[in-house]
Design a protein around this motif. Structure first.
Motif, PDB file in Angstrom:
ATOM      1  N   PHE A   1       0.834  -1.195   0.000  1.00  0.00           N
ATOM      2  CA  PHE A   1       0.000   0.000   0.000  1.00  0.00           C
ATOM      3  C   PHE A   1       0.868   1.244   0.000  1.00  0.00           C
ATOM      4  O   PHE A   1       1.986   1.244   0.511  1.00  0.00           O
ATOM      5  CB  PHE A   1      -0.915   0.003   1.231  1.00  0.00           C
ATOM      6  N   CYS A   2       0.347   2.324  -0.555  1.00  0.00           N
ATOM      7  CA  CYS A   2       1.057   3.599  -0.629  1.00  0.00           C
ATOM      8  C   CYS A   2       1.235   4.156   0.785  1.00  0.00           C
ATOM      9  O   CYS A   2       0.271   4.263   1.536  1.00  0.00           O
ATOM     10  CB  CYS A   2       0.260   4.577  -1.483  1.00  0.00           C
TER      11      CYS A   2
ATOM     12  N   LYS B   1      -3.548   3.800  -0.787  1.00  0.00           N
ATOM     13  CA  LYS B   1      -4.102   3.065  -1.920  1.00  0.00           C
ATOM     14  C   LYS B   1      -3.160   1.926  -2.313  1.00  0.00           C
ATOM     15  O   LYS B   1      -1.962   1.988  -2.088  1.00  0.00           O
ATOM     16  CB  LYS B   1      -4.307   4.018  -3.091  1.00  0.00           C
TER      17      LYS B   1
ATOM     18  N   LEU C   1      -0.640  -0.216  -4.339  1.00  0.00           N
ATOM     19  CA  LEU C   1       0.360   0.093  -5.352  1.00  0.00           C
ATOM     20  C   LEU C   1       0.257  -0.933  -6.477  1.00  0.00           C
ATOM     21  O   LEU C   1       0.227  -2.140  -6.235  1.00  0.00           O
ATOM     22  CB  LEU C   1       1.764   0.058  -4.743  1.00  0.00           C
TER      23      LEU C   1
ATOM     24  N   CYS D   1       1.381   4.348  -7.278  1.00  0.00           N
ATOM     25  CA  CYS D   1       0.077   4.711  -6.742  1.00  0.00           C
ATOM     26  C   CYS D   1      -0.659   5.544  -7.789  1.00  0.00           C
ATOM     27  O   CYS D   1      -0.147   6.560  -8.263  1.00  0.00           O
ATOM     28  CB  CYS D   1       0.236   5.518  -5.454  1.00  0.00           C
TER      29      CYS D   1
ATOM     30  N   TYR E   1       2.912   8.309  -5.990  1.00  0.00           N
ATOM     31  CA  TYR E   1       4.071   7.713  -5.312  1.00  0.00           C
ATOM     32  C   TYR E   1       4.571   6.514  -6.112  1.00  0.00           C
ATOM     33  O   TYR E   1       3.782   5.737  -6.651  1.00  0.00           O
ATOM     34  CB  TYR E   1       3.673   7.273  -3.904  1.00  0.00           C
TER      35      TYR E   1
END
Length: 105
Positions: free
Chosen positions: A3-4, A9, A11, A20, A25
């Motif tokens: 996850f970011c 969110k 990845l 992301c 990111y």
């Protein structure tokens, strides 16, 4: 699945990079790690599978009314916004248009 660290969110892997789609990111993967990540709709693979598509919903849903589009299905979650002796705040998001609002108890 990763996850970011900025927005939370999932990845998505693409060409040895996890990216992301919300905040932009990126995290570079080395050759060994990039073999572990695939983008798939099938979860029977033993590798780190990331389910793709916009229809994946991990939030609980309830019936309600979106004041923007009139949809009757809403996602919901609760957050403790104030002191622990005060009621939590409920958030709702329309599953059709994405409109989000909150309701304090």
């Amino acid at each position: 699945m990763e996850f970011c660290p900025k927005c939370g969110k999932v990845l998505i892997p693409h060409n040895r990079i996890l990216k992301c789609s919300l905040c932009g990111y990126t995290k570079k993967l080395n050759d060994e790690d990039s073999k572990d990540y695939i983008l798939s709709h099938d979860v029977s693979d033993k590798r780190k599978v990331i389910i793709s598509g916009d229809k994946v919903n991990a939030m609980p849903t309830t019936r309600g009314l979106c004041y923007r589009c009139g949809n009757r299905q809403l996602e919901w979650w609760m957050v403790q916004m104030h002191r622990s002796d005060e009621a939590e705040t409920r958030f709702y998001r329309c599953t059709k248009c994405g409109n989000t609002w909150r309701r304090s108890n």
